[in-house]
Write an enzyme that holds these catalytic residues in place. Sequence first.
Site, PDB file in Angstrom:
ATOM      1  N   CYS B 165      39.801  44.233  33.183  1.00 37.59           N
ATOM      2  CA  CYS B 165      40.671  43.115  33.557  1.00 37.59           C
ATOM      3  C   CYS B 165      41.592  42.672  32.423  1.00 37.59           C
ATOM      4  O   CYS B 165      42.590  41.995  32.657  1.00 37.59           O
ATOM      5  CB  CYS B 165      39.828  41.931  34.004  1.00 37.59           C
ATOM      6  SG  CYS B 165      38.352  42.386  34.893  1.00 37.59           S
ATOM      7  N   HIS B 303      42.754  33.402  34.451  1.00 30.51           N
ATOM      8  CA  HIS B 303      42.225  34.687  34.927  1.00 30.51           C
ATOM      9  C   HIS B 303      41.527  34.460  36.258  1.00 30.51           C
ATOM     10  O   HIS B 303      41.713  35.247  37.179  1.00 30.51           O
ATOM     11  CB  HIS B 303      41.258  35.275  33.899  1.00 30.51           C
ATOM     12  CG  HIS B 303      40.717  36.605  34.305  1.00 30.51           C
ATOM     13  ND1 HIS B 303      41.533  37.675  34.581  1.00 30.51           N
ATOM     14  CD2 HIS B 303      39.438  37.046  34.525  1.00 30.51           C
ATOM     15  CE1 HIS B 303      40.792  38.728  34.920  1.00 30.51           C
ATOM     16  NE2 HIS B 303      39.522  38.365  34.908  1.00 30.51           N
ATOM     17  N   HIS B 337      42.264  41.062  42.848  1.00 31.73           N
ATOM     18  CA  HIS B 337      42.160  41.410  41.431  1.00 31.73           C
ATOM     19  C   HIS B 337      42.736  42.813  41.230  1.00 31.73           C
ATOM     20  O   HIS B 337      42.086  43.810  41.559  1.00 31.73           O
ATOM     21  CB  HIS B 337      40.694  41.356  41.012  1.00 31.73           C
ATOM     22  CG  HIS B 337      40.482  41.401  39.527  1.00 31.73           C
ATOM     23  ND1 HIS B 337      41.403  41.964  38.659  1.00 31.73           N
ATOM     24  CD2 HIS B 337      39.451  40.951  38.755  1.00 31.73           C
ATOM     25  CE1 HIS B 337      40.954  41.865  37.430  1.00 31.73           C
ATOM     26  NE2 HIS B 337      39.781  41.244  37.455  1.00 31.73           N
TER      27      HIS B 337
END
Lengths: 84, 411
Positions: B165, B303, B337
């Site tokens: 990520c 995030h 995501h």
Amino acid sequence: MTDREIITLIDTTLVNEFELNMADMAAEASLKDDLGLDSLDRVDMVIVLEKAFGFKMGEEEAIKAIRTLGDIHAFVINKKQLMQ
Amino acid sequence: MQARRVVISGMGSISPFGRGVETLVESLFAMKSAVVNVPALNDIGGLRPRVAALVPYINPKEIPRKHRRSMSPMSVFATLACQEALSRSNPPAEYFTNGRMGIIIGSTVGSPIMTEEFFRGYLATRSTEGMRATTFFQIMNHSCASNVAQTLDINGRILAPSSACSTSCQAIGYGFEMIAFGKQDMMLCGGADEFHPLSPAIFDIMSAASVAYNDAPHLTPRPFDLRRDGVVCSEGSGIVLLESLDSAKMRGAPILAEIVGYATRSDTSNIADPNSDSMEACIRQALEDAGISADRIDYVNAHATGTIQGDIAEAEALNRVFGDNVPVSSLKGHLGHTMAACGALETIASIAMIEKGAVVPTLNLETIDPLCANIRHVRSVERLSVQTLVKNNFALGGVNTSVVIRRYEHD
């Protein structure tokens, strides 16, 4: 398989794999200069032809000398004859 | 040594909303969800999530075969995003080949699609016969960076960070530093990933994937929401073109924003669990790098993926640094995501927010989790003049990253 059928199968296989034009598939066409196939493509060319014809050809010494499409035609036709 | 100023002079996006930065930004402001039910996930034993956000079909044949032959979907995404970034910035031809333009593009793993294809044959036959020469170039972990370099004939530095990520946020940060220290003049920075069941499976086995909204995909993920239940995996590529301010000014390039600070830190408290102390330290270090105090930040692009633990930890960290008055939102509710692409796609969207003078709220945030209520959530599209913002990304494996981005004031 006749020689003509072998040539047709080779040409069709390579046209499909490498997105070539059938009109460019002349026997005298250079794999590198006319068809734009480099060393990476030559590896994959052997693999797709082995699959199309059902026999191994990657370890043959003669394959290293292939320069033109006609060389491939002759190589496969010869190989088929030897196997019969 | 005096560090050089670094600006963003181009942006490119391939997202689950489709092609182009404009499509991405319009969809975010329109509060669309790209998350859909994916029937192909139904027949995978043990896998509970059935949702994802997928890039709409792109015909890869617009990339010449010579370059496409070594590309899996993630490299196609990255290449097209780079082309968009360059087309908007239009650097002169000599930049590509003089060794002063580089590439930093990473992915979570090498192509999982091609890895599966190779091992399907290998495990069935215990043989490598029939393996194509181009397979390796898709499986290797620097596939995106190499394919972009080859296709666009870019001869400078090449790097492929792989930190899940945090990948593209790190790519931007490292590009920023390389340009600031004079090692490169221009860098294409970002990340890409292609969807494969491996991605949701990783989160699912840790009970961190969303499974409760399989029949209502647009309602998940739900960052900071009381009824959130985890990550929704998606795919795409985000690319920003970083450039020294001097170079951009000299050639009259569009200057979209300025990168002013960056920090990335290893969180060694646990390889999987998010930790608010580590997040806080990372954000504070990025602010220190930018040489500004927390009260100068107008907006935080979080995030926040919609996991129970991660969102709470980030909210705690943000509260400690910024208090409860700085607007915060996450774009995961819209996009899912996008893994290695998320940092760059969210940076692009954040820069668009600076340009538009408005911020995008968190989609699916209906009831704020009391444990995430210690920050100021953006609940609807808000007019806001953002001068400086923080972009966070925190990755499994303990990789935290924050970038500080500022509006560029033209002379």
